[in-house]
Design an enzyme around this catalytic site. Structure first.
Site, PDB file in Angstrom:
ATOM      1  N   HIS B 452       0.781  -1.245  -0.054  1.00  0.00           N
ATOM      2  CA  HIS B 452      -0.028   0.053  -0.106  1.00  0.00           C
ATOM      3  C   HIS B 452       0.893   1.231  -0.029  1.00  0.00           C
ATOM      4  CE1 HIS B 452      -3.578   1.960  -0.251  1.00  0.00           C
ATOM      5  NE2 HIS B 452      -4.167   1.199   0.596  1.00  0.00           N
ATOM      6  N   ASP B 456      -2.454   1.720  -4.873  1.00  0.00           N
ATOM      7  CA  ASP B 456      -3.394   2.190  -4.212  1.00  0.00           C
ATOM      8  C   ASP B 456      -4.611   1.077  -4.733  1.00  0.00           C
ATOM      9  OD1 ASP B 456      -3.751   4.927  -6.375  1.00  0.00           O
ATOM     10  OD2 ASP B 456      -4.334   2.888  -6.701  1.00  0.00           O
TER      11      ASP B 456
END
Lengths: 373, 482
Positions: B452, B456
């Site tokens: 992350h 995304d």
């Protein structure tokens, strides 16, 4: 004559051997001749273990005949790296097994007969067994010149080894087993039993190489079947028992309760490689770098099959010392095994971010080191 | 009631303990002449209440016994010690293995003659040991009864202190046999011994019992049939419990070694990456049909065609659109490297554990080429011969946990990669088509995990949708095929 017994009969035979009638001395001679239907070396070795541990052989000796698919079998206290070409065996899919008896390394295939003589500890007599084999061979071919030696080998024509011996003595029982070369692949045998590994220093029992020959080469009538029957017949005559060969299935838990776990133990890495007596490797290899050869020295101590001390010394300009040290310390505690080494290097790549050049050098080093495992 | 006073002396000649026993009654304490002289071979017979006997006997505490290497046979005088099974301070029971020695191709297991604690080992590994000389020192428990002359009372319940005596008659039996007789409330005088000198053997006890109960006894403890381990199926069916079960298992601690240690290292490194997951369902009905057509053609070319080559190729096509998923970040997450080659790793479960070899340059391989490469890697993996090149250089990973079973997973990213996918098993499930009809669909679930810090959710979602569309309509894949 091979007369296969039904499983029930065989079970009763074995039961009778385990629980003799009380209070009356057996004057009737008895014994058993068993032949394995399996060619799996681990299952067959497990049968030996089972009989050794569970059968009461008082007055009831047992002969066990077995053959294996291509396998190399090392003695209890031997070092497989010293005894055979493990790389070749991995390529060719040849199994490696460690037996519980002492002695040296042998190659088994379907052209080799294994004979195991089970007796009580008191009746353990290797020379007697070998003389029995010689009588059996001479019964088939009277002109055959086979003699047992002081080292309990059998020599053909005074110079070719056709049989090697090993034995295991326990608290109350003992067994003596030997091979018999009938029609084994001799060239394959010599290439497999030649170790390419350099620089090994160890106190393990070393094998003594010998010139071998197949009985079939001497006389084409001496096939495995013929020889097994002849030996069974001689054994029956000697012990005054019926000449019946009972076929047994080494995976049958009802006949041999607990045998499958014995076979499983014989296949574990801890038994086959981990039981190697402590040894050390002191060798070196070359890598190509900028048109010159660099020597990389390797000192490894191995105990229970695992690396205890690892010193790989590479020239500092090729591989920085800290990186070499990191490699050395990662090896400690891991198995002396090419698969584990591959995985180890894989992990190091992931967890130690270095540039590609270092990684490729690690790879080269890794391949070389795997070559000596 | 007769109490027993025991005196023991060492006999130098015999090298064994000679036991001279006196009988003494409660009322008249007069010392009788020694009734029986017996040879002391097995001092380790355990009574149910040893202390009662000891109080009345002139017993000695913690005797150190020199256990000599006994004759091995065939005139062998010396052997080499190859392995010790015990060390100083260990407790051993009679018949436990002490060491392994070797002599002239014979490997011999030496077992203990006594119960006790090992006090001293006389040899190191690879030393030569001599027959007749001491091998180990064992500190035995306070000396117990000898082979002969056990006092007998009428058969009493098991938990009372029992003692068996045959008046005026010697019964030879080892302590193990005596214990077996006692446990089964058998009078030794009633059993006929079939061993040497009329010695009662374990088989004699077993036979005696057999005659009594008319049943075949279970074999000796060593040969007892182990219940086979329950198969997974058995575990799902509930077994009615009639009585409380006693669990006698023990915890076992062992150091983490070798391969598992390396797993610890990788996973600890992976933990530093903040993962997020994304799952979806893929309808493989069309792909299943396609594979059925292509399977025999591939087989004719000598290659086994599974679903993985399609998954890999579709993933590579997807990575062309979303190259960030084929990237690598450095440790401090300062720089990101977009890798040019799609070296897609496939997680393989081998005997040695988890291996992740990768197929190099999937972006320029045809589905067939990927399939044959997978075959090669699988073969090497099963033989344990995967090379370092095969195992390193991966940029993206696909794990087919569905081959073992399962639907959803939460795979862990393998550094230095940034994304990983896990596909579950293909199940036949009912689904609605565009016309609103129910049809039999082949459904597979995919679970993605991504780093992350640089990826995304939207990117992952779009990549997954693209990958999914290629697999749901293989013809669509043809359009973008490179």
């Amino acid at each position: 004559m091979l007369i296969p017994f039904s499983t029930k009969n065989c079970f009763q035979l074995l039961c009778n051997l385990k629980v003799p009638a009380a209070g009356f001395k057996n004057t009737v001679k008895s014994g058993l001749i068993l032949q394995s239907i399996s060619n799996d070396v681990y299952q067959n070795l497990a049968v030996e273990d089972w009989i050794h541990d569970h059968m009461n052989l008082e007055g009831k000796p047992v002969l066990f005949l077995w053959r294996n698919s291509p396998s190399v079998v090392i003695g209890r206290h031997q070092n497989p790296w010293q005894e055979c070409n493990l790389n070749l065996m991995r390529e060719q899919g040849i199994k490696l097994a460690r037996r519980r008896s002492g002695g040296g390394t042998v190659y088994h295939d379907m052209g080799n007969i294994n004979l195991t003589f089970f007796t009580t500890k008191k009746k353990y007599d290797r020379m007697e067994n070998l003389k029995l084999v010689v009588r059996a061979l001479n019964a088939v071919q009277p002109q055959l010149d086979v003699q047992p030696t002081k080292r309990f080998d059998l020599l053909l024509d005074g110079q070719f080894k056709i049989s090697g011996t090993a034995s295991k003595i326990g608290r109350t029982t003992a067994y003596h087993h030997c091979t018999l070369l009938c029609s084994t692949d001799r060239t394959f045998l010599s290439s497999l039993l030649k170790s390419p590994y350099q620089g090994i220093r160890s106190n393990a029992t070393a094998s003594i190489p010998a010139l071998v020959k197949n009985l079939l080469e001497k006389d084409p009538t001496l096939t495995c079947e013929v020889l097994m029957n002849a030996i069974a017949a001689e054994y029956a005559a000697y012990h005054q028992i019926d000449n019946h060969i009972s076929l047994i299935n080494p995976t049958d838990e009802t006949l041999f309760p607990g045998i499958n776990s014995k076979a499983k133990e014989l296949k574990t890495w801890e038994w086959i490689y981990g039981k190697t007596p402590k040894f050390s490797i002191n060798t070196s290899f070359n890598v190509l770098y900028e048109q010159s050869h660099l020597e990389i020295k390797v000192f490894i101590d191995i105990k229970n099959g695992r690396i205890e001390i690892c010193n790989i010394e590479a020239p500092d300009h090729w591989l920085p010392m800290e990186i070499c040290d990191k490699l050395n310390s990662s090896f400690i505690g891991s198995k002396f095994c090419p698969i584990e080494t591959s995985m180890l290097i894989n992990i190091l790549h992931r967890t130690c971010p270095e540039d590609d050049e270092v990684h490729s050098k690690w790879n080269i080093l890794c391949e070389k080191i795997k070559g000596i495992m | 009631m007769a109490a027993v006073r025991v005196m023991r002396t060492w006999s130098q000649n015999a090298g064994r303990l000679i036991c001279v026993r006196y009988f003494q009654t409660c009322n008249n304490v007069h010392v009788l002449k020694p009734k029986y002289v017996c040879f002391f071979g097995y001092p380790s017979f355990k009574y149910s209440h040893p202390h009662q006997l000891l109080k009345t006997s002139a017993a000695l505490h913690g005797q150190i016994v020199q256990f000599k290497l006994s004759d091995i046979g065939e005139g062998i005088r010396e052997v080499t010690v190859k392995e010790w099974y015990v060390k100083e301070g260990d407790t051993v029971s009679q018949f436990d293995s002490i060491c392994e020695v070797q002599s002239d191709k014979a490997s011999v297991t030496i077992t203990s003659r006594y119960d006790g604690v090992i006090k001293k080992l006389y040899y190191n590994l690879d030393d030569i040991a001599y027959v007749g000389k001491p091998l180990v020192d064992i500190e035995t428990e306070a000396l117990k009864d000898s082979e002969e002359d056990v006092v007998e009372t009428p058969a009493v319940p098991h938990d009372e202190h029992t003692h068996q005596e045959i008046k005026g008659q010697k019964t030879l039996a080892t302590p193990a046999v005596r214990r077996l007789a006692m446990e089964n409330n058998i009078k030794l005088s009633e059993v006929v011994g079939s061993g040497k000198d009329g010695r009662i053997l374990k088989e004699d006890i077993l036979n005696y019992l057999e005659k009594q109960t008319g049943a075949i006894l279970p074999p000796s403890p060593k040969a007892e049939i182990m219940p086979p381990p329950p198969t997974p199926k058995d575990r799902t069916t509930p077994i009615p419990i009639s009585k409380p079960l006693v669990f006698t298992g023990k915890d076992r601690t062992e150091p983490i070694k070798g391969f598992h240690k390396t797993m610890v290292k990788t996973m600890s490194a992976a933990l530093k990456i903040p993962h997020f997951g994304y799952c979806d369902e893929v309808d493989l009905t069309e792909l299943v049909k396609l594979r059925e057509e292509l399977k025999p053609i591939a087989f004719a070319r000598g290659v086994k065609l599974s679903f993985m080559p399609f998954f890999l190729k579709a993933a590579s096509l997807g990575l062309l659109q979303f190259p960030i998923l084929n990237a690598s970040v450095d440790e401090s997450c300062q720089n990101i490297t977009y890798k040019a080659s799609h070296n897609i790793g496939i997680a393989m479960d081998t005997e040695q554990g988890l291996l992740v070899p990768n197929v190099k340059n999937v972006q320029i391989c045809s589905v067939f080429e990927i399939a044959s490469e997978l075959n090669r890697l699988q073969k090497l993996g099963s033989l344990g011969q995967l090379g370092t090149t095969d195992l390193t250089g991966g940029t993206f990973t696909l794990s087919n946990i569905g081959s073992i079973g399962g639907t959803y997973a939460k795979p862990i990213i393998l550094p230095p990669e940034v994304a990983i996918g896990a596909v579950g098993s293909i199940k036949a499930l009912p689904r609605f088509n565009e016309k609103g009809e129910v049809y039999k669909a082949r459904i597979m679930n995919v679970s993605w995990s991504a780093d992350h810090r640089i990826i995304d959710g939207a990117t992952m979602s779009r990549f997954s949708n693209l990958w999914k569309s290629y697999l749901e309509n293989p013809a669509f894949m043809l359009l973008d095929l490179k």
